[in-house]
Design an enzyme around this catalytic site. Structure first.
Site, short mmCIF file in Angstrom:
data_model
loop_
_atom_site.label_atom_id
_atom_site.label_comp_id
_atom_site.label_asym_id
_atom_site.label_seq_id
_atom_site.Cartn_x
_atom_site.Cartn_y
_atom_site.Cartn_z
N SER A 289 8.20 -6.79 3.34
CA SER A 289 9.01 -5.58 3.12
C SER A 289 10.10 -5.34 4.15
O SER A 289 11.00 -4.54 3.91
CB SER A 289 8.10 -4.35 3.05
N LYS B 175 12.31 4.03 8.53
CA LYS B 175 11.76 4.05 7.18
C LYS B 175 10.87 5.28 6.98
O LYS B 175 10.11 5.66 7.87
CB LYS B 175 10.95 2.77 6.96
N SER C 120 10.29 -3.49 0.58
CA SER C 120 10.31 -2.05 0.37
C SER C 120 11.18 -1.29 1.37
O SER C 120 11.53 -0.14 1.13
CB SER C 120 8.88 -1.50 0.42
#
Length: 458
Positions: free
Chosen positions: A169, A70, A145
């Site tokens: 997330s 990420k 996310s």
């Protein structure tokens, strides 16, 4: 189990076995995943692809396997943008400790993945391009996310990857994409070199296609903490907390009830229980107000470690997404929730944790079971609100509802695939355990996953 013949189909453990024994050349492995990534470019999983970086070592437990990371987790020499305009040209000179542990174990970087801007949302919208799409249904979002990592793992662009989880997330996009998403107990993984929105809630998490691979990555990331945890039970016992089974999409409830029936038929002991004194208002207030109070300091703490990086207020001022701007602009100059409200919500979190500990103890339960999300993946045109009975509801609060519980209490939490809706959208089953019970949770989740329909081939 027959080992898949194509590198893109390998799980993490299978890729390690192939690379370690020289059955597949590292260059051929990298090119196979790069080719699949090109074929699935429409998913928008990556912000920065790095398939042609120098190869990693091949003798650690990860043995040259490619992972997705990420784009709020530092990898030296690769941008860390956090999906926000002010960090487009931010190139950290040092890697996060989490990534350094992966490298020492032999991992290589496939690329940095898309995320909701500043990791502050559940849809995956960000400033640097279109959001990541769901491999099961490209007219739907991957969630957020950690949207890009979920999409990359689900589409078999990589066997596994790293995300971060504040209120859900990692687990939300994992559930919506039909993979495994694991959030460890707070403090189990290092968080330096990570753009965080909350110092007391954020943690790095892992996303894989099976629980065995999550356990493998956990051993790498947890380091000395890897073997700390409660004993694995002979017969798993689980509580289904009533509030977490309320107001569900009918198909989500049907799939998760059927999953629980499978577990019960296999000998698991399941009990449904009310939670006296439980309040969704208090849980969601704690899940949102605490990060809001901590965001500016957390961001400033990260940026001060990077000479030449912009100031925290400059980053917040430049936020592009309307949903994130509404959340962060009040924080400029030290604004936002006051200390009294912050302390009150921390007390609420401690009270909830004690109530859940009491419930687990009274019922001799190893885990709590619930749907990971109340709805399947949203359509790609979803806005900040959803039309749900009895009226409009916040998209963000709707999707974090069940995952927020473990985030608020600090315990480990994992979602495993439970099945699919009639239209093919994945649904996840959430397993939560007491803080520190990570080893036990991963073992129990592995047993659950073997009994459930799991993720179908794409």
């Amino acid at each position: 189990m027959n080992r898949p013949s194509e590198p893109a189909d390998w799980t993490l453990a299978q890729a390690v076995a192939h690379l370690r024994t020289d059955r597949t050349a590292p260059a051929a492995y990298r090119e196979a995943l790069a080719a699949r990534t090109r074929e699935h470019a429409h998913l928008n999983a990556y912000l920065h692809e790095t398939f042609h970086r120098p190869e990693a070592g091949r003798h650690g437990v990860l043995s040259g396997v490619l992972l997705a990371v990420k784009d709020n987790i530092d990898v030296a020499g690769v941008p860390t943008t956090a999906g926000t305009p002010a960090l487009r040209q931010h190139f950290p000179s040092r890697s996060s400790t989490a990534w350094e542990r992966c490298v020492r174990a032999g991992a290589a970087l496939a690329g940095k993945t898309a995320l909701h801007e500043l990791a502050y949302g559940t849809t995956g919208h960000h400033a640097l391009g279109p959001p990541a799409l769901n491999p099961s249904a490209p007219d739907h979002l991957a969630g957020g996310s950690s949207s890009g990592t979920a999409a990359a793992v689900a589409a078999r662009l990589v066997p596994a990857g790293l995300g971060t989880d504040t209120g859900g997330s990692v687990r939300i996009p994992a559930a919506l994409c039909g993979i495994v998403g694991y959030r460890p107990s707070l403090g189990r993984y290092p968080t330096d070199g990570v753009v965080r929105v909350s110092t007391s809630r954020d943690t790095v998490g892992v996303m894989t296609r099976d629980v065995h691979d999550a356990r493998l990555l956990d051993r790498v990331l947890a380091g000395p903490r890897a073997h700390v945890g409660t004993q694995v039970p002979g017969v798993p016992r689980a509580v289904l907390p009533a509030p977490l089974w309320e107001d569900l999409d009918p198909q989500v409830e049907q799939i998760c009830r059927a999953a629980c029936e499978r577990l019960s038929a296999a000998g698991w002991e399941l009990v449904e229980r009310a939670l006296p004194g439980f309040s969704w208002h208090d849980v969601l207030r704690s899940a949102t107000l605490v990060p809001a109070h901590e965001t500016r300091c957390a961001l400033a703490g990260y940026l001060t470690r990077h000479p030449g990086a912009p100031e925290a207020d400059d980053v917040l001022r430049a936020v592009s997404g309307e949903d994130v701007r509404d959340l962060v602009l009040p924080l400029l100059g030290g604004g936002g929730p006051d200390r009294t409200a912050y302390e009150e919500t921390l007390n609420t979190a401690r009270l909830l944790a004690s109530r859940l500990d009491f419930l687990r103890g009274r019922e001799e339960a190893h885990v709590l079971l619930a749907p990971a999300t109340t709805l399947p993946a949203p359509g790609k045109d979803v806005g900040t609100t959803l039309g749900r009975p009895p009226g409009e509801a916040s998209t963000f609060l709707t999707y974090i509802r069940n995952t927020a519980v473990a985030a608020v209490t600090g315990g480990p939490s994992i979602t495993v695939p439970a099945g699919r809706t009639a239209s093919g959208l994945p649904v996840g089953l959430l397993l939560d355990a007491a803080p520190g019970a990570d080893t036990m949770l991963l073992a129990v989740a592995g047993r659950a996953a073997r009994l459930l329909p799991g993720r179908e081939d794409m």
